[in-house]
Scaffold this motif. Sequence first.
Motif, short mmCIF file in Angstrom:
data_model
loop_
_atom_site.label_atom_id
_atom_site.label_comp_id
_atom_site.label_asym_id
_atom_site.label_seq_id
_atom_site.Cartn_x
_atom_site.Cartn_y
_atom_site.Cartn_z
N VAL A 19 12.37 -4.28 28.95
CA VAL A 19 13.30 -4.75 29.99
C VAL A 19 14.70 -4.47 29.46
N GLU A 20 15.27 -3.36 29.91
CA GLU A 20 16.55 -2.86 29.38
C GLU A 20 17.26 -2.08 30.47
N ASP A 21 18.51 -2.45 30.77
CA ASP A 21 19.24 -1.76 31.83
C ASP A 21 20.10 -0.61 31.32
N ASP A 22 20.22 -0.45 30.01
CA ASP A 22 20.99 0.65 29.43
C ASP A 22 20.05 1.83 29.18
N GLU A 23 20.28 2.95 29.88
CA GLU A 23 19.38 4.09 29.78
C GLU A 23 19.33 4.65 28.36
N GLY A 24 20.48 4.67 27.68
CA GLY A 24 20.52 5.19 26.31
C GLY A 24 19.69 4.36 25.36
N GLU A 41 1.20 1.92 25.78
CA GLU A 41 1.59 2.23 27.15
C GLU A 41 2.93 1.53 27.38
N LEU A 42 3.94 2.29 27.71
CA LEU A 42 5.29 1.74 27.87
C LEU A 42 5.69 1.75 29.33
N THR A 43 6.09 0.58 29.81
CA THR A 43 6.66 0.44 31.14
C THR A 43 8.08 -0.08 31.00
N THR A 44 9.03 0.60 31.66
CA THR A 44 10.43 0.22 31.55
C THR A 44 10.94 -0.34 32.87
N ARG A 45 11.60 -1.47 32.80
CA ARG A 45 12.24 -2.08 33.95
C ARG A 45 13.65 -2.47 33.58
N THR A 46 14.53 -2.48 34.58
CA THR A 46 15.96 -2.69 34.29
C THR A 46 16.48 -4.07 34.63
N THR A 47 15.68 -4.88 35.33
CA THR A 47 16.11 -6.24 35.69
C THR A 47 14.96 -7.22 35.46
N LEU A 48 15.32 -8.48 35.38
CA LEU A 48 14.29 -9.51 35.22
C LEU A 48 13.44 -9.60 36.48
N ALA A 49 14.02 -9.37 37.64
CA ALA A 49 13.25 -9.41 38.88
C ALA A 49 12.16 -8.36 38.87
N GLU A 50 12.50 -7.14 38.39
CA GLU A 50 11.48 -6.10 38.30
C GLU A 50 10.43 -6.45 37.25
N ALA A 51 10.86 -7.04 36.15
CA ALA A 51 9.93 -7.45 35.09
C ALA A 51 8.99 -8.53 35.60
N ARG A 52 9.50 -9.43 36.44
CA ARG A 52 8.67 -10.49 37.00
C ARG A 52 7.49 -9.90 37.78
N VAL A 53 7.75 -8.89 38.58
CA VAL A 53 6.70 -8.24 39.37
C VAL A 53 5.68 -7.59 38.44
N LEU A 67 18.96 -9.05 26.13
CA LEU A 67 19.51 -10.33 26.55
C LEU A 67 20.64 -10.20 27.56
N HIS A 68 21.04 -8.97 27.88
CA HIS A 68 22.16 -8.78 28.81
C HIS A 68 21.69 -7.93 29.99
N LEU A 69 21.08 -8.59 30.94
CA LEU A 69 20.55 -7.92 32.11
C LEU A 69 21.41 -8.22 33.33
N PRO A 70 21.32 -7.39 34.36
CA PRO A 70 22.18 -7.63 35.53
C PRO A 70 21.93 -8.97 36.21
#
Length: 398
Positions: A19-24, A41-53, A67-70
């Motif tokens: 769960v990381e919003d910084d692409e780099g 198996e790696l799944t990447t999500r950028t927000t906590l809402a996406e991680a919740r799903v 710790l710094h998500l949108p």
Amino acid sequence: MTNATEGSPDEPLYRILLVEDDEGDALLVEELLHDTGMRFELTTRTTLAEARVELAAHRIDCVLLDLHLPDIWGVDAVATVRDLAPHTAVIVLTGLSEAQAGTEAMAAGAQDFLVKGKVDADLLHRTIRYAVYRSQTEQAAAEAQATRLRTEENARLERGLLPRPLLDTSTVTVTTRYLPSAEHALLGGDFLDVVEGDDGLLHAVIGDVSGHGPDAAALGVCLRIAWRTLILGGHRGTDLLHLMERILIAERAGLPMFATCTLLTLDEATATATVHLAGHHEPLLTTAEDTREVAAAHGIALGFAPRLRNWTATVIPLPEAGALTLYTDGLTEGHDHTPTGRLEVEGLLGLIDRRPPADPAAHVDRLIKEARALNAGRHTDDIAILRLDWNFRQSRRP
């Protein structure tokens, strides 16, 4: 985005949610994971809402959490993820300037933390492996504790629902069994008891409170204790059922609960059994020839229509030697391989007839085992059985 690697089949597969919003930063973590040589198996999500799903839809072994998500900031993210997936390892990714963030995150429930810019492949591999191990160990300990608590609670409930028979001079052999609806489940509202009264008669009850859970169990204990107390106080038949119904209504605290039960009084001197049915099914009578369902007058369940009081006694002549079996519907409502799809009484009688004569306890245990094997876990309900065996010829010998 989801990526997977194929490593040695002997290595465990780690399902990782980043769960990381910084692409780099996300790309750097992915490259480090590939360098570890681990299967993942790696799944990447950028927000906590996406991680919740993602956490709701898939099994995840480890969450790598920025710790710094949108949509959330700081250790609140850790607490939220732990609430969503309490048995999933959480590793926090912190910045170089966040000296206290990792410690605070672990206090909030994270297994470990990594500082961005100070992570190599070996450290990442080791951290993930140990975090997942600790999480699995915590889960196993929590399950063991829950099992221990359920066992202790069942032991307390069993003392209330299945007391020791109170016998004096009776020669009747009493066999009782009670099994919860599923393995490790709490006992429900089935209850039974056997008491020899001052009148020399053997009194028995078996009952089933509607519903499941602690409310049904508590009411079952209450009714069982009330029955024994009332029996010892000299109450019998419809008077006894009326008083039990009054107690049920008072103790159910407004809940729409009722109870079925069978009262049975066995008189060795006259070789008879007197039965009252309150919404319950008939007992089974075993003789030297076969086992059959006894015809008996039906009455209404306790608490279903208060003050109706339509309970009628049925007197059953007994053979010199035999057995009466009382049971709750968890035994007959299970599935089997017949067109009706349920075992029912006919199927139960078939199981009994196929069993050779045996010790009563062994016979009851085998009957339960076969009924449960046919059901295969498809119908879940408690099973209570009370069997009374006698041989009046032997009991009359000097």
